[in-house]
Design an enzyme around this catalytic site. Structure first.
Site, mmCIF file in Angstrom:
data_model
loop_
_atom_site.group_PDB
_atom_site.id
_atom_site.type_symbol
_atom_site.label_atom_id
_atom_site.label_comp_id
_atom_site.label_asym_id
_atom_site.label_seq_id
_atom_site.Cartn_x
_atom_site.Cartn_y
_atom_site.Cartn_z
ATOM 1 N N PHE A 21 0.622 -1.152 0.271
ATOM 2 C CA PHE A 21 0.029 0.271 -0.009
ATOM 3 C C PHE A 21 0.787 1.096 -0.032
ATOM 4 O O PHE A 21 1.762 1.462 0.666
ATOM 5 C CB PHE A 21 -0.644 -0.131 0.901
ATOM 6 C CG PHE A 21 -2.413 0.623 1.133
ATOM 7 C CD1 PHE A 21 -3.214 -0.032 1.323
ATOM 8 C CD2 PHE A 21 -2.270 2.572 1.084
ATOM 9 C CE1 PHE A 21 -4.286 0.398 1.091
ATOM 10 C CE2 PHE A 21 -4.027 2.384 1.049
ATOM 11 C CZ PHE A 21 -4.567 1.673 1.087
ATOM 12 N N PHE A 56 -1.249 -2.668 8.206
ATOM 13 C CA PHE A 56 -2.068 -3.788 9.011
ATOM 14 C C PHE A 56 -1.827 -4.828 9.012
ATOM 15 O O PHE A 56 -1.728 -5.958 10.149
ATOM 16 C CB PHE A 56 -3.374 -3.334 8.885
ATOM 17 C CG PHE A 56 -4.860 -4.036 9.922
ATOM 18 C CD1 PHE A 56 -4.866 -3.112 10.829
ATOM 19 C CD2 PHE A 56 -5.107 -5.494 9.728
ATOM 20 C CE1 PHE A 56 -5.617 -3.378 11.332
ATOM 21 C CE2 PHE A 56 -5.919 -5.589 10.785
ATOM 22 C CZ PHE A 56 -5.782 -4.659 11.995
ATOM 23 N N ILE A 81 -0.960 7.451 4.823
ATOM 24 C CA ILE A 81 -1.250 8.096 4.964
ATOM 25 C C ILE A 81 -2.423 9.405 4.757
ATOM 26 O O ILE A 81 -3.587 8.771 4.323
ATOM 27 C CB ILE A 81 -0.542 8.503 3.550
ATOM 28 C CG1 ILE A 81 0.973 8.914 2.661
ATOM 29 C CG2 ILE A 81 -0.780 10.107 2.864
ATOM 30 C CD1 ILE A 81 0.932 8.216 1.630
ATOM 31 N N HIS A 87 -9.678 5.381 7.926
ATOM 32 C CA HIS A 87 -9.230 4.326 8.989
ATOM 33 C C HIS A 87 -7.369 4.848 9.358
ATOM 34 O O HIS A 87 -7.348 3.766 9.529
ATOM 35 C CB HIS A 87 -9.786 3.288 8.949
ATOM 36 C CG HIS A 87 -9.578 2.559 7.526
ATOM 37 N ND1 HIS A 87 -10.110 1.724 6.444
ATOM 38 C CD2 HIS A 87 -8.431 2.005 7.283
ATOM 39 C CE1 HIS A 87 -9.756 1.323 5.714
ATOM 40 N NE2 HIS A 87 -8.289 1.665 6.031
ATOM 41 N N PHE A 112 10.445 0.501 14.129
ATOM 42 C CA PHE A 112 9.166 0.582 13.359
ATOM 43 C C PHE A 112 9.827 1.700 12.505
ATOM 44 O O PHE A 112 9.699 3.033 12.481
ATOM 45 C CB PHE A 112 8.333 1.116 14.411
ATOM 46 C CG PHE A 112 6.998 2.052 14.138
ATOM 47 C CD1 PHE A 112 6.158 1.319 13.744
ATOM 48 C CD2 PHE A 112 6.997 2.874 14.029
ATOM 49 C CE1 PHE A 112 5.190 1.837 13.355
ATOM 50 C CE2 PHE A 112 5.835 3.902 13.725
ATOM 51 C CZ PHE A 112 4.356 3.244 12.993
HETATM 52 N N1 INI Z 1 -2.067 0.660 4.264
HETATM 53 C C1 INI Z 1 -1.472 1.313 4.284
HETATM 54 O O1 INI Z 1 -0.239 0.358 4.545
HETATM 55 N N2 INI Z 1 -0.867 2.232 4.226
HETATM 56 C C2 INI Z 1 -2.579 3.277 4.212
HETATM 57 O O2 INI Z 1 -2.305 5.046 3.801
HETATM 58 C C3 INI Z 1 -3.542 2.611 4.513
HETATM 59 N N3 INI Z 1 -4.715 3.323 3.881
HETATM 60 O O3 INI Z 1 -4.798 4.232 3.579
HETATM 61 O O4 INI Z 1 -5.725 2.839 4.221
HETATM 62 C C4 INI Z 1 -3.966 1.033 4.223
HETATM 63 N N4 INI Z 1 -4.691 0.969 3.928
HETATM 64 C C5 INI Z 1 -5.059 -1.086 4.398
HETATM 65 C C6 INI Z 1 -4.322 -2.016 5.726
HETATM 66 O O5 INI Z 1 -3.526 -1.953 5.512
HETATM 67 C C7 INI Z 1 -5.149 -2.791 5.317
HETATM 68 O O6 INI Z 1 -4.209 -3.616 4.170
HETATM 69 C C8 INI Z 1 -6.728 -3.732 5.274
HETATM 70 O O7 INI Z 1 -7.467 -3.095 6.272
HETATM 71 C C9 INI Z 1 -6.950 -4.843 4.417
HETATM 72 O O8 INI Z 1 -6.959 -5.890 6.406
#
Ligand code: INI
Length: 154
Positions: A21, A56, A81, A87, A112
């Site tokens: 991501f 996540f 970001i 979320h 981290f």
């Molecule tokens: N994951 C990120 O690494 N950065 C982000 O900015 C982001 N946003 O913008 O939502 C993001 N979302 C995905 C999250 O990490 C998970 O992959 C998803 O919720 C499924 O578990």
């Protein structure tokens, strides 16, 4: 970030878990981390880079790697970001909490290296384009912590 300058590699593998991501920002962070490990004498065959979907997911993979006993230290890198997600707080918070918890549970250094920024411009500024690279700094922290552990064992 200023470091002691004494960080050097001793033994064991180092793992880098990086989220897709916000690629290619995260690619720059991962490459920064890998380059710093190489500059400090960690052979490429001792560095594993694993891609996960988002920030996540970083803690779960770090946990599996740490629990395998194969790694001296780990780095989690990603970019969360705020401008692009409602979320933000949940994703950034769980990544930070998860990484801290796994490091304490598994008793190995896990840095981290997840950016938490207001917008894409700030993220790029911390991914090495204008100077500092948070992935590189995170890798250096792991090496410094391994040095510290070595000193504490003496
Ligand atoms: N994951 C990120 O690494 N950065 C982000 O900015 C982001 N946003 O913008 O939502 C993001 N979302 C995905 C999250 O990490 C998970 O992959 C998803 O919720 C499924 O578990």
């Amino acid at each position: 970030m200023e470091m002691s300058g004494s960080a050097k590699y001793h033994k064991g593998k180092i793992g880098i878990v990086v989220s897709k991501f916000n690629y290619p920002i995260t690619r720059e962070l991962a490459m920064g981390a890998a380059a710093t490990l190489s500059e400090h004498g960690v052979p490429a065959e001792n560095v594993d880079i694993i891609w996960v979907p988002g920030a996540f997911e970083i803690p779960l993979v770090l946990k599996k790697m740490a629990a395998s006993g194969k790694y001296a230290g780990l780095v989690g890198v990603g970019a969360v970001i705020r401008g692009e997600t409602a979320h933000f707080e949940y994703v950034a918070g769980e990544a930070a909490r998860g990484i801290a918890r796994i490091s304490l549970e598994e008793k190995i250094p896990i840095a981290f290296g997840v950016l938490t920024t207001e917008n894409v411009e700030q993220a790029w500024a911390r991914a090495g384009i204008k100077g500092g690279n948070k992935g590189s700094e995170a890798a250096l922290v792991v090496l410094e912590m391994l040095d510290l552990f070595n000193q504490m064992e003496k």
